[in-house]
Motif scaffolding. Structure first.
Motif, PDB file in Angstrom:
ATOM      1  N   GLY A  51       0.938  -1.095  -0.029  1.00 44.49           N
ATOM      2  CA  GLY A  51      -0.214  -0.054   0.009  1.00 44.49           C
ATOM      3  C   GLY A  51       0.751   1.369   0.059  1.00 44.49           C
ATOM      4  N   ALA A 101      -9.112  -6.849  -9.962  1.00 41.50           N
ATOM      5  CA  ALA A 101      -9.084  -6.099  -8.537  1.00 41.50           C
ATOM      6  C   ALA A 101      -7.619  -5.826  -8.528  1.00 41.50           C
ATOM      7  N   LEU A 105      -6.194  -1.957  -7.738  1.00 40.82           N
ATOM      8  CA  LEU A 105      -5.421  -1.590  -6.741  1.00 40.82           C
ATOM      9  C   LEU A 105      -4.151  -1.160  -7.004  1.00 40.82           C
ATOM     10  N   ASN A 108      -4.092   2.394  -7.791  1.00 39.99           N
ATOM     11  CA  ASN A 108      -4.405   3.241  -6.786  1.00 39.99           C
ATOM     12  C   ASN A 108      -4.428   2.504  -5.474  1.00 39.99           C
ATOM     13  N   PRO A 109      -3.231   2.428  -5.003  1.00 34.87           N
ATOM     14  CA  PRO A 109      -2.938   1.591  -3.590  1.00 34.87           C
ATOM     15  C   PRO A 109      -3.086   2.446  -2.365  1.00 34.87           C
ATOM     16  N   GLU A 110      -4.352   2.905  -2.290  1.00 34.94           N
ATOM     17  CA  GLU A 110      -4.511   3.983  -0.980  1.00 34.94           C
ATOM     18  C   GLU A 110      -4.809   2.906  -0.024  1.00 34.94           C
ATOM     19  N   PHE A 111      -3.913   2.420   0.605  1.00 29.66           N
ATOM     20  CA  PHE A 111      -4.199   1.600   1.676  1.00 29.66           C
ATOM     21  C   PHE A 111      -2.943   1.519   2.504  1.00 29.66           C
ATOM     22  N   TRP A 366     -13.761  -7.028  -3.872  1.00 27.11           N
ATOM     23  CA  TRP A 366     -12.221  -7.162  -3.369  1.00 27.11           C
ATOM     24  C   TRP A 366     -11.701  -5.905  -3.215  1.00 27.11           C
ATOM     25  N   ILE A 367     -12.041  -5.029  -3.996  1.00 25.76           N
ATOM     26  CA  ILE A 367     -11.402  -3.424  -3.648  1.00 25.76           C
ATOM     27  C   ILE A 367     -11.969  -2.869  -2.502  1.00 25.76           C
ATOM     28  N   VAL A 370     -10.662  -4.642   0.636  1.00 25.86           N
ATOM     29  CA  VAL A 370      -9.241  -4.057   0.813  1.00 25.86           C
ATOM     30  C   VAL A 370      -9.129  -2.485   1.741  1.00 25.86           C
ATOM     31  N   HIS A 371      -9.928  -1.528   0.975  1.00 19.59           N
ATOM     32  CA  HIS A 371     -10.155  -0.364   1.614  1.00 19.59           C
ATOM     33  C   HIS A 371     -10.586  -0.586   3.010  1.00 19.59           C
TER      34      HIS A 371
END
Ligand code: NI
Length: 376
Positions: A51, A101, A105, A108-111, A366-367, A370-371
């Motif tokens: 992330g 997914a 992700l 845009n790995p906003e995690f 899935w997305i 994760v968020h």
């Protein structure tokens, strides 16, 4: 995702032979810049996405890649190009969904933390999940929780189901070898007849569920094969029965095996034959952990495009090797509606085809998950 899915459908590969499939999956994931580790449990692979928001927990999302030994009876352009092999359980769709997914992700790995995308071989019969675990899957990729999904024909497309406990049954197989003394079919008093012992035993085995199990607890005993004899006028030396059992509770599983053994040995002995039971524990029951199931439920309830969310519908007596991953870590396996109209065929049908209209919902789930679990 549709193009990937149809390409996989046209090129089905069965247990531990998912070479082309694994090559394709690895190429797509490497293109995204993910770190790909291959060769876990044979053809299995894991891709890791870090992330952008720094350190945090790691979770795993899992798809299965294998096809079935089945002759496809569809005639559309993406039908199986291999005789006797077919993606009739929608693992082509599960793989495409997880690739979709991963693509979103990665962009845009906003995690915070890590997502491990697990692509496993041999879900059907051959325990690819266990093979990956034995190969060090969770030592090499430690995770806090694991998640899986399966398309579910019969459940309308757009609807989903979440179980806060058992979702799929334990799956075992058995062989019962009944030895008698072969003789002339017209003079049965000169031998001991394993055919009639087999007949009585098959009926008696049905008393396990009806007379021994607690009626509140589910179990199935199915004799699915009978093998013995070659002609009209000879009583054979031997008959072999084979079949499968299903259960959810470990006590029920033990009880089924124990009663099968008692019935086989005593009934056959009483009829002058000898029985030997070979009972093989294949997959444990797939049991979701409550906290993780609630997270999945909340994700689905907030997801645009989701119709009805079914909470705790009756579990399935089908088996699933994601159970091995859930024995190691908390997690949850959901059902993604595959459609319920007359064009929608059941899992393992030679007319089955994954419903591509459900790919976006699967990937968005899935997305969203994760968020929810790793986002800020
Ligand atoms: Ni399946």
């Amino acid at each position: 995702m549709t193009a990937w899915r149809r390409d996989l459908h046209a090129h089905p590969e069965t247990a531990y032979e998912e070479f082309r499939t694994a090559d394709k999956v690895a190429a797509i994931l490497q293109e995204l810049g993910l770190e790909v580790t291959r060769g876990l449990g044979g053809t299995g692979l894991v891709a890791t996405l870090n992330g952008a928001l720094g350190e945090g927990d790691a979770i795993a999302l899992r798809a299965d890649m294998d096809a079935l030994h089945l002759q496809e009876l569809n005639s559309f352009a993406h039908r199986s190009q291999l005789d006797g092999k077919m993606h009739a359980c929608g693992h082509d769709g599960h793989t495409a969904i997880l690739l979709g997914a991963a693509t979103a992700l990665a962009a845009n790995p906003e995690f915070a933390g890590k997502v491990h995308f697990i692509f496993q071989p041999a879900e059907e019969n051959e325990a690819g999940a266990r093979a990956m675990i034995e190969d060090g899957l969770f030592e090499r990729f430690p995770v806090k929780a694991v998640f899986g999904l399966h398309n579910w024909p019969g459940l309308p497309a757009g609807e989903v189901a979440v179980h806060e406990g058992p979702v799929m049954a334990a799956f075992d197989t058995f062989d019962i070898r009944i030895r008698g003394e072969g003789c002339h079919g017209g003079m049965p008093h000169l031998g001991s007849d394993p055919v009639q012992a087999a007949g009585q035993l098959i009926c008696a085995l049905q008393s396990i569920v009806s007379r021994n199990l607690d009626p509140q607890k589910a179990g199935v005993v199915s004799v699915t094969q009978i093998e013995g004899g070659h002609t009209y006028n000879v009583l054979p030396e031997e008959v072999v029965l084979r079949g499968t059992t299903r259960s959810f509770c470990p006590e029920v599983r033990d009880q089924i095996e124990q009663r099968m053994r008692q019935l086989a040995e005593s009934i056959c002995a009483g009829l002058g034959c000898h029985a030997e039971l070979c009972y093989s524990r294949r997959y444990p029951a797939t049991i979701n952990s409550e906290a993780e199931a609630r997270q999945c439920l909340a994700t689905l309830q907030e997801l645009p495009g989701v119709g009805k969310v079914h909470l705790n519908p009756p579990a399935s007596m089908g088996g699933e090797d994601f159970a091995f991953m859930l024995e190691q870590h908390p997690g949850c396996y959901i059902w993604l509606g595959g459609g319920s109209d007359e064009h929608c065929h059941g899992l393992h049908s030679p007319h089955y085809d994954f419903n591509d209209s459900t790919l976006p919902l699967g990937a968005n789930y899935w997305i969203g998950l994760v968020h929810r679990l790793l986002g800020r």
